[in-house]
Design a protein around this motif. Structure first.
Motif, PDB file in Angstrom:
ATOM      1  N   ASN A  99       0.852  -1.182   0.000  1.00  0.00           N
ATOM      2  CA  ASN A  99       0.000   0.000   0.000  1.00  0.00           C
ATOM      3  C   ASN A  99       0.890   1.235   0.000  1.00  0.00           C
ATOM      4  O   ASN A  99       2.119   1.125  -0.015  1.00  0.00           O
TER       5      ASN A  99
ATOM      6  N   ASP B 275       1.520   5.392   1.594  1.00  0.00           N
ATOM      7  CA  ASP B 275       1.270   6.439   2.585  1.00  0.00           C
ATOM      8  C   ASP B 275       0.503   5.922   3.803  1.00  0.00           C
ATOM      9  O   ASP B 275      -0.493   6.517   4.235  1.00  0.00           O
TER      10      ASP B 275
ATOM     11  N   ARG C 238      -2.463   1.809   9.421  1.00  0.00           N
ATOM     12  CA  ARG C 238      -3.564   2.763   9.315  1.00  0.00           C
ATOM     13  C   ARG C 238      -3.430   3.489   7.981  1.00  0.00           C
ATOM     14  O   ARG C 238      -2.362   3.982   7.640  1.00  0.00           O
ATOM     15  N   THR C 239      -4.506   3.543   7.218  1.00  0.00           N
ATOM     16  CA  THR C 239      -4.482   4.144   5.892  1.00  0.00           C
ATOM     17  C   THR C 239      -4.554   5.665   5.979  1.00  0.00           C
ATOM     18  O   THR C 239      -4.763   6.240   7.056  1.00  0.00           O
ATOM     19  N   VAL C 240      -4.409   6.318   4.830  1.00  0.00           N
ATOM     20  CA  VAL C 240      -4.474   7.778   4.790  1.00  0.00           C
ATOM     21  C   VAL C 240      -5.852   8.282   5.208  1.00  0.00           C
ATOM     22  O   VAL C 240      -5.998   9.436   5.618  1.00  0.00           O
ATOM     23  N   ARG C 241      -6.859   7.435   5.112  1.00  0.00           N
ATOM     24  CA  ARG C 241      -8.212   7.818   5.529  1.00  0.00           C
ATOM     25  C   ARG C 241      -8.484   7.490   6.988  1.00  0.00           C
ATOM     26  O   ARG C 241      -9.612   7.651   7.463  1.00  0.00           O
ATOM     27  N   GLY C 242      -7.450   7.007   7.691  1.00  0.00           N
ATOM     28  CA  GLY C 242      -7.592   6.746   9.116  1.00  0.00           C
ATOM     29  C   GLY C 242      -8.168   5.393   9.464  1.00  0.00           C
ATOM     30  O   GLY C 242      -8.476   5.131  10.627  1.00  0.00           O
ATOM     31  N   ARG C 243      -8.295   4.503   8.476  1.00  0.00           N
ATOM     32  CA  ARG C 243      -8.874   3.187   8.732  1.00  0.00           C
ATOM     33  C   ARG C 243      -7.773   2.164   8.981  1.00  0.00           C
ATOM     34  O   ARG C 243      -6.759   2.139   8.278  1.00  0.00           O
TER      35      ARG C 243
ATOM     36  N   GLN D 259      -6.217  -1.374   8.608  1.00  0.00           N
ATOM     37  CA  GLN D 259      -6.356  -2.449   7.623  1.00  0.00           C
ATOM     38  C   GLN D 259      -5.391  -3.573   7.955  1.00  0.00           C
ATOM     39  O   GLN D 259      -4.255  -3.340   8.368  1.00  0.00           O
TER      40      GLN D 259
ATOM     41  N   GLN E 247       4.277   9.971  -2.752  1.00  0.00           N
ATOM     42  CA  GLN E 247       3.859   8.849  -1.918  1.00  0.00           C
ATOM     43  C   GLN E 247       5.024   7.972  -1.463  1.00  0.00           C
ATOM     44  O   GLN E 247       6.001   7.792  -2.178  1.00  0.00           O
TER      45      GLN E 247
END
Length: 316
Positions: A23, A25, A44-49, A51, A142
């Motif tokens: 993935n 960033d 944690r993804t860039v959207r705060g989730r 995974q 990125q």
């Protein structure tokens, strides 16, 4: 004047560009490995989730082969749900011990599996634009997260420096090997991006150059088929030709990008780790300096000794 080298534009993505991309960033990165040959990567993804990614099914690398596919992980971005049809990540038990393997560039996490093999995560900026441009989009800035799994020696990136065309230009050359055999692919695009699972890009960065202070991406290219040899001259480049990505509206030439230091990161063959070389740059050549003349002669001999029939890197 142009030294034969397969250049790559950062806007053109290779189909198998590294150990293996997971993935981009991401943060709060964790790695767990069980005794079944599986790894669980959590971040944690860039959207705060949060995974969880389950990886399995690959180790080391195959030598170049036109009929066999290169090693590649199977990835389950649902944390094992697609493979096991349950919330597998919740009961995943890590059996990985402290990492005691070779030093790795860009390492984020690494550990030693129960079977003695190693798993690692590396994070670095792959898509920086060539020719020293400052990234003008988020995609070019990125940081990619790469996963690797291996039990062999790492790939070997050997690089030497000298000057070319009677000392007019700075130059570097080398070879990329895995277990003593060349790393190369069987085809590239017109602009030099690999189109098969065996080709690997080498990313060259220059430090404190005419582009400005700090590290800048100079260029990216592949090692040659079938020798694993590569060479690169620091010439001026036309940013509007050769497939180079450039800021909107930019036209014209980019200057010679030699610097006071260089680093080269090579995407690992198969699912082995990415490897890096770095060293201080050379001063400008002086024909009146006997040490420079002797060094250039020695490096010309070094280049000749590794060519093994390569027809693209014969220029001294």
């Amino acid at each position: 004047m142009f030294l034969p080298v397969l250049a790559f534009a950062a806007s053109l993505a290779a189909p198998a560009s590294a150990s293996q991309l997971v993935n981009r960033d991401v943060r709060n990165i964790q790695l767990a490995v069980n005794n079944k040959g599986e790894a669980l990567v959590t971040y944690r993804t860039v959207r705060g989730r949060t995974q969880h990614v389950l990886a399995w099914g690959a180790v080391n690398a195959r030598q170049p082969n036109r009929t066999l596919r290169q090693q590649r992980f199977k990835l389950d971005y649902a944390g094992g749900w697609r493979k096991y049809h349950k919330l597998y990540w919740k009961t995943f038990r890590s059996s990985c011990s402290a990492y005691d393997g070779p030093a790795l560039a860009w390492m984020v996490r690494a550990c030693k599996a129960p079977d003695g093999s190693y798993w690692a995560l590396q994070k670095w900026q792959v898509q920086l634009p060539d020719l020293g441009f400052t990234p003008w989009t988020a995609g070019l800035r990125q940081w990619e997260l790469h996963l690797s799994h291996w039990s062999t020696d790492l790939a070997k990136l050997e690089v030497w420096q000298d000057w070319i065309y009677h000392g007019r230009f700075h130059h570097l050359f080398g070879r990329y090997t895995y277990l003593g055999k060349p790393v190369y692919g069987f085809s590239t695009t017109h602009f030099g991006a690999p189109t098969d699972g065996y080709g690997r890009l080498l990313y060259l960065d220059t430090h404190n150059s005419v582009y400005g202070p700090g590290w800048k991406r100079e260029n990216s290219f592949v090692a040659h088929n079938p020798t694993g040899v590569f060479c690169y001259g620091f010439f001026k480049h036309n940013a509007g030709a050769g497939g180079y990505a450039h800021p909107p509206g930019f036209t014209g030439m980019r200057p010679q990008g030699h610097g006071d230091m260089y680093r080269m990161t090579a995407a690992g063959p198969g699912v082995t780790p990415d490897v890096m070389w770095s060293d201080s740059g050379l001063h400008d050549f002086s024909a009146s300096n006997s040490a420079d003349v002797a060094f250039e002669g020695a490096m010309n001999s070094q280049l000749d000794s590794i060519l093994n029939g390569d027809k693209l890197c014969r220029q001294h």
